[in-house]
Scaffold this motif. Structure first.
Motif, PDB file in Angstrom:
ATOM      1  N   ASN A 239      43.903  43.264  25.928  1.00 31.81           N
ATOM      2  CA  ASN A 239      43.836  42.074  26.782  1.00 31.81           C
ATOM      3  C   ASN A 239      45.075  41.906  27.658  1.00 31.81           C
ATOM      4  O   ASN A 239      45.344  40.812  28.144  1.00 31.81           O
ATOM      5  N   ILE A 240      45.807  43.013  27.859  1.00 28.77           N
ATOM      6  CA  ILE A 240      47.032  42.919  28.658  1.00 28.77           C
ATOM      7  C   ILE A 240      46.743  42.524  30.104  1.00 28.77           C
ATOM      8  O   ILE A 240      47.619  42.009  30.802  1.00 28.77           O
ATOM      9  N   SER A 241      45.503  42.732  30.559  1.00 32.11           N
ATOM     10  CA  SER A 241      45.142  42.336  31.920  1.00 32.11           C
ATOM     11  C   SER A 241      45.364  40.842  32.145  1.00 32.11           C
ATOM     12  O   SER A 241      45.663  40.413  33.264  1.00 32.11           O
ATOM     13  N   TYR A 242      45.234  40.046  31.074  1.00 29.41           N
ATOM     14  CA  TYR A 242      45.467  38.609  31.209  1.00 29.41           C
ATOM     15  C   TYR A 242      46.935  38.322  31.539  1.00 29.41           C
ATOM     16  O   TYR A 242      47.255  37.384  32.275  1.00 29.41           O
ATOM     17  N   PHE A 243      47.839  39.135  30.978  1.00 29.68           N
ATOM     18  CA  PHE A 243      49.262  38.996  31.291  1.00 29.68           C
ATOM     19  C   PHE A 243      49.503  39.243  32.773  1.00 29.68           C
ATOM     20  O   PHE A 243      50.198  38.472  33.444  1.00 29.68           O
ATOM     21  N   PHE A 244      48.909  40.322  33.292  1.00 30.53           N
ATOM     22  CA  PHE A 244      49.074  40.631  34.707  1.00 30.53           C
ATOM     23  C   PHE A 244      48.420  39.555  35.586  1.00 30.53           C
ATOM     24  O   PHE A 244      48.934  39.206  36.646  1.00 30.53           O
ATOM     25  N   GLY A 245      47.271  39.051  35.139  1.00 33.97           N
ATOM     26  CA  GLY A 245      46.612  37.987  35.877  1.00 33.97           C
ATOM     27  C   GLY A 245      47.475  36.739  35.953  1.00 33.97           C
ATOM     28  O   GLY A 245      47.563  36.090  37.010  1.00 33.97           O
TER      29      GLY A 245
ATOM     30  N   MET B 133      55.848  47.073  32.096  1.00 39.91           N
ATOM     31  CA  MET B 133      57.172  46.646  32.542  1.00 39.91           C
ATOM     32  C   MET B 133      57.345  46.722  34.057  1.00 39.91           C
ATOM     33  O   MET B 133      58.247  46.096  34.607  1.00 39.91           O
ATOM     34  N   THR B 134      56.504  47.502  34.760  1.00 39.87           N
ATOM     35  CA  THR B 134      56.648  47.567  36.221  1.00 39.87           C
ATOM     36  C   THR B 134      56.329  46.232  36.893  1.00 39.87           C
ATOM     37  O   THR B 134      56.643  46.048  38.068  1.00 39.87           O
ATOM     38  N   ALA B 135      55.729  45.298  36.156  1.00 38.29           N
ATOM     39  CA  ALA B 135      55.483  43.967  36.727  1.00 38.29           C
ATOM     40  C   ALA B 135      56.762  43.137  36.761  1.00 38.29           C
ATOM     41  O   ALA B 135      56.902  42.235  37.604  1.00 38.29           O
TER      42      ALA B 135
ATOM     43  N   LEU C 236      45.725  47.121  40.358  1.00 36.14           N
ATOM     44  CA  LEU C 236      45.710  48.353  39.564  1.00 36.14           C
ATOM     45  C   LEU C 236      46.148  48.086  38.123  1.00 36.14           C
ATOM     46  O   LEU C 236      45.557  48.608  37.177  1.00 36.14           O
ATOM     47  N   LEU C 237      47.195  47.269  37.962  1.00 33.93           N
ATOM     48  CA  LEU C 237      47.666  46.951  36.619  1.00 33.93           C
ATOM     49  C   LEU C 237      46.599  46.215  35.812  1.00 33.93           C
ATOM     50  O   LEU C 237      46.505  46.377  34.589  1.00 33.93           O
ATOM     51  N   ILE C 238      45.791  45.411  36.493  1.00 31.33           N
ATOM     52  CA  ILE C 238      44.723  44.674  35.820  1.00 31.33           C
ATOM     53  C   ILE C 238      43.532  45.584  35.527  1.00 31.33           C
ATOM     54  O   ILE C 238      42.955  45.546  34.435  1.00 31.33           O
TER      55      ILE C 238
ATOM     56  N   LEU D  90      50.192  37.336  38.398  1.00 34.92           N
ATOM     57  CA  LEU D  90      49.673  37.233  39.759  1.00 34.92           C
ATOM     58  C   LEU D  90      49.508  35.769  40.159  1.00 34.92           C
ATOM     59  O   LEU D  90      49.780  35.390  41.313  1.00 34.92           O
ATOM     60  N   LEU D  91      49.078  34.941  39.231  1.00 32.91           N
ATOM     61  CA  LEU D  91      48.955  33.504  39.500  1.00 32.91           C
ATOM     62  C   LEU D  91      50.321  32.898  39.802  1.00 32.91           C
ATOM     63  O   LEU D  91      50.452  32.063  40.705  1.00 32.91           O
ATOM     64  N   LEU D  92      51.336  33.316  39.060  1.00 30.07           N
ATOM     65  CA  LEU D  92      52.699  32.852  39.317  1.00 30.07           C
ATOM     66  C   LEU D  92      53.132  33.204  40.731  1.00 30.07           C
ATOM     67  O   LEU D  92      53.718  32.377  41.448  1.00 30.07           O
TER      68      LEU D  92
END
Length: 226
Positions: free
Chosen positions: A16-22, A147-149, A63-65, A25-27
């Motif tokens: 569920n790491i896509s939620y972290f990236f999401g 970590m690239t985020a 891509l990260l998501i 992105l919202l931030l």
């Protein structure tokens, strides 16, 4: 068998790491709403370079998501194709990051932001290279990609109401959070410890320059922009 099918579908702990990236992105959307996204659809006074830069950053987060989702859905071939696509895409994104930073500095000289830009771009490059180096070790590769985020954090936080924190604290909190997460899951600390080491090696000398060596920073700025 495909690295034991990408280590049992990229480890359940990170499905569920896509939620972290999401959330990240919202931030970014909230932080840049007043200066960019809120200007839609006319974008009065916004240079085309900014549009292209924003597009590349959004593609990176897309891509990260998408990449973890592809693994969960057992579409490993597409995951690999998109991974190879980044070999050409990342240099373009980096070039645009540098061009946007240069445009901003020529418009308004800011030595502090100049140092932050050096730190963030360098951090992104090293973390991405580490992710590629460890592409045949999925558990490491995935963590370096996560970590690239992090290098995109400071531009976003710089446009939000400021909370007085020591320099570098948000970066350290994120890395510490993932290390703590590992404590209760797979205990794979090395990628995050390497990310922490890379951050400190880049950040501490630049912080020292900011605090005690601004004449040197000014000369660096002149060398880059004149």
């Amino acid at each position: 068998f495909g690295k034991l099918f990408y280590l049992i579908i990229m480890e359940k702990a990170y499905q569920n790491i896509s939620y972290f990236f999401g959330a990240f992105l919202l931030l970014i959307f909230v932080a840049f709403y007043k200066t960019y996204f809120g200007l839609f659809p006319d974008f009065v006074g916004t240079h085309a370079l900014i549009h292209i830069h924003v597009l590349t950053v959004l593609i990176w987060f897309a891509l990260l998501i998408i990449q973890p989702i592809l693994i969960v859905r057992k579409q490993v071939d597409w995951h690999r194709r998109l991974g190879k696509f980044t070999y050409g895409f990342v240099p373009v994104m980096l070039l645009l990051l540098i061009m946007v930073a240069r445009t901003g500095q020529l418009r308004e000289k800011d030595l502090g932001i100049f140092l932050v830009n050096i730190n963030d771009v360098s951090l992104f490059v090293v973390l991405y290279v580490l992710a590629i180096v460890y592409r045949h070790k999925p558990m490491y590769h995935a963590r370096f990609m996560i970590m690239t985020a992090v290098p995109f954090l400071s531009p976003a936080l710089g446009r939000l109401p400021q909370i007085p924190l020591p320099p570098g604290t948000p970066y350290l909190l994120i890395i510490a959070g993932f290390l703590l997460y590992e404590r209760f899951h797979r205990k794979i600390y090395k990628p995050y410890l390497l990310a922490l080491a890379v951050f400190l090696v880049l950040f501490l000398p630049l912080l020292g320059l900011f605090m005690f060596g601004m004449p040197v920073v000014d000369k660096m700025w002149m060398a880059c922009f004149t």
